[in-house]
Design an enzyme around this catalytic site. Structure first.
Site, PDB file in Angstrom:
ATOM      1  N   ASP A   1     -18.497  45.002  41.659  1.00 27.54           N
ATOM      2  CA  ASP A   1     -17.900  45.640  42.661  1.00 27.54           C
ATOM      3  C   ASP A   1     -16.746  46.121  42.231  1.00 27.54           C
ATOM      4  OD1 ASP A   1     -18.767  43.432  44.491  1.00 27.54           O
ATOM      5  OD2 ASP A   1     -17.304  42.181  43.741  1.00 27.54           O
TER       6      ASP A   1
ATOM      7  N   HIS B   1     -16.884  38.216  34.359  1.00 30.25           N
ATOM      8  CA  HIS B   1     -17.660  37.464  35.242  1.00 30.25           C
ATOM      9  C   HIS B   1     -18.587  36.541  34.570  1.00 30.25           C
ATOM     10  CE1 HIS B   1     -21.964  37.138  37.042  1.00 30.25           C
ATOM     11  NE2 HIS B   1     -21.291  38.296  38.152  1.00 30.25           N
TER      12      HIS B   1
END
Ligand code: ACO
Length: 430
Positions: free
Chosen positions: A365, A308
């Site tokens: 996710d 991320h």
């Protein structure tokens, strides 16, 4: 603004410039570089905007180092535990948790806008049966502007709010219609007696030939996932919505562009890509092979659902989803070997120097797709589900921007092309 200033000196010219420091309520101080080009003649270079704040916002706070995510000051863990998706939507849009009366009014408003114009279904039916639902969503959301001329005056706060509520209300209807078109099922109209998540599940899975009872476990799981996906400050799709919004474009066009940005596998498309990857890995003994591929710079493969831009410790949403994943699968009585595979992949990756050194952790996710699959959603719908949830964040950010419009978003570049040269006639070229 803070009292601190940063003085920048250009060694070539000897000129100095004092740059003001902006201090928000939380987070790192930010250099205000608006005067930089006028003062020293420089632009800044920041591909991927990794060090650039594009706006001020009071909606969502992230501390990536500490793994903190808060909507309007409320920790995501508390909202996930106690709130409902529509309450979170209200919070994002209006800044405060609603009173009961405010909540009921808001829910009523959203519920009253769930239907779409019948003509919109002709658009959906015009797509080929195997159209990706994100393509349908993107096109149909943009086309809503053609149906709602009455709410396109961006200078009118009431019209802005109406458009925002319409989008939150109609996204599930459009999303479900795109799925039903693919399945060849007749249109399902929204049942306004149901709550937001149950209504969406009903539109997705009910068929005229059978009774369909919405599973409370499924509705609760969806409510949780929607809360976790609702907003995430200036991520790629939200920045896209704001950039398009800065031109004065209508809100349906802005959100359609957000949907397009979300579709990319580096962003919201990752939830679909995770399941495709887990299917491809197939069994635990093949995990090392895929870890090796993810580390190989000559191989474009990346571990989907890992890494991320902002979280360098852990993604708090991933921790909540991992726990929920076990609970939901147990409650639904689903035994999915992909969960075991995902856990093994996570374990091996988190012990591997490559991932540790780069601070790569599972993101939101990584586990969400396993829950969506257990709820009966096909993989191609995963990013659509993300888009339904993120619509609340997009409209909240768009409303905030519209309340205080700044300049059009217009980045600069470092030009690396040819310098001036003269045109050569076609027949004279070598
Ligand atoms: N697998 C393998 N290596 C990775 C991964 C990954 N998933 N993610 C990053 N890296 C490596 C990069 O190759 C790079 O290595 P290097 O320093 O040796 O060159 C380093 O880690 C830093 O990566 P960047 O690409 O510079 O990080 P950035 O912040 O630009 O990208 C992103 C973040 C896009 C999320 C990236 O980690 C990625 O592609 N992950 C997989 C896709 C994904 O899961 N996306 C969903 C993100 S969450 C969301 O949008 C909802």
């Amino acid at each position: 603004m803070s009292d601190n200033k940063v003085i920048l000196t250009d060694q070539a010219s000897g000129k100095s410039l004092e740059l003001p420091v902006i201090k928000g309520t939380e987070g790192d101080p930010t250099l205000d570089i608006k005067q930089l080009n006028g003062g020293l003649g420089y632009f800044t270079y920041d591909p991927g905007y990794a060090s650039t704040s594009s706006c001020s916002s009071a909606i969502t706070f992230i501390d990536g180092g500490k793994g903190i995510l808060r909507y309007r000051g409320y920790p995501i863990e508390q909202l996930a535990e106690n709130s409902s998706f529509l309450e979170v939507a209200y919070l994002l849009m209006f800044g405060e948790l609603p009173t009961r009366a405010e909540y009921e009014d808001f829910e009523n408003d959203i519920t009253n806008h769930t239907m779409v114009h019948e003509k919109l279904n002709t658009f959906i039916n015009g797509f080929h049966y195997d159209a990706h639902p994100m393509a349908v969503l993107c096109g149909v959301m943009g086309s809503l502007a053609a149906f709602y001329h009455d709410s396109l005056d961006m200078n009118d706060p009431a019209q802005r709010l109406l458009a925002a509520k319409r989008m939150i209300a109609k996204m599930p209807t459009i999303a479900a219609a795109s799925y039903r078109h693919h399945m060849g099922w007749p249109t399902a109209y929204p049942k306004n007696s149901l709550d937001y998540c149950s209504r969406f599940l009903d539109m997705m899975f009910s068929v005229p030939a059978e009774n369909y009872e919405v599973s409370p476990v499924a509705a609760k799981a969806l409510n949780l996932l929607f809360i976790l996906h609702a907003d995430h400050e200036q991520n790629a799709s939200t920045s896209t919505v704001r950039l398009v919004g800065s031109t004065g474009a209508n809100p349906y066009a802005c959100v359609a562009s957000g949907i397009a940005a979300l579709w990319g596998p580096a962003h919201g498309g990752a939830n679909e890509a995770v399941l495709t990857m887990l299917d491809e890995i197939g069994s635990v003994d093949r995990v090392p092979e895929f870890i090796a591929r993810a580390k190989d710079k000559d191989d474009p493969f990346r571990l989907m659902g890992f890494g991320h831009r902002v979280y360098k410790n852990h993604d708090p949403r991933a921790s909540i989803i991992r726990k929920a994943c076990h609970e939901v699968l147990a409650e639904l009585g689903v035994d999915d070997p992909l969960l075991g595979l995902a856990m093994e992949l996570e374990k091996i990756a988190l012990e591997d120097d490559y991932f540790v050194a780069r601070k790569l952790y599972p993101n939101v996710d990584f586990y969400s797709g396993i829950i969506y699959k257990a709820l009966g959603f096909p993989t191609s719908m995963f990013t659509v589900l993300f888009a339904i949830a993120r619509t609340t964040g997009w409209v909240a950010q768009w409303l905030e921007q519209a309340d205080n419009p700044g300049r059009i978003g217009r980045p600069r570049q470092v030009y690396t092309g040819e310098t001036e040269r003269n045109y050569v006639a076609l027949d004279d070229r070598a």
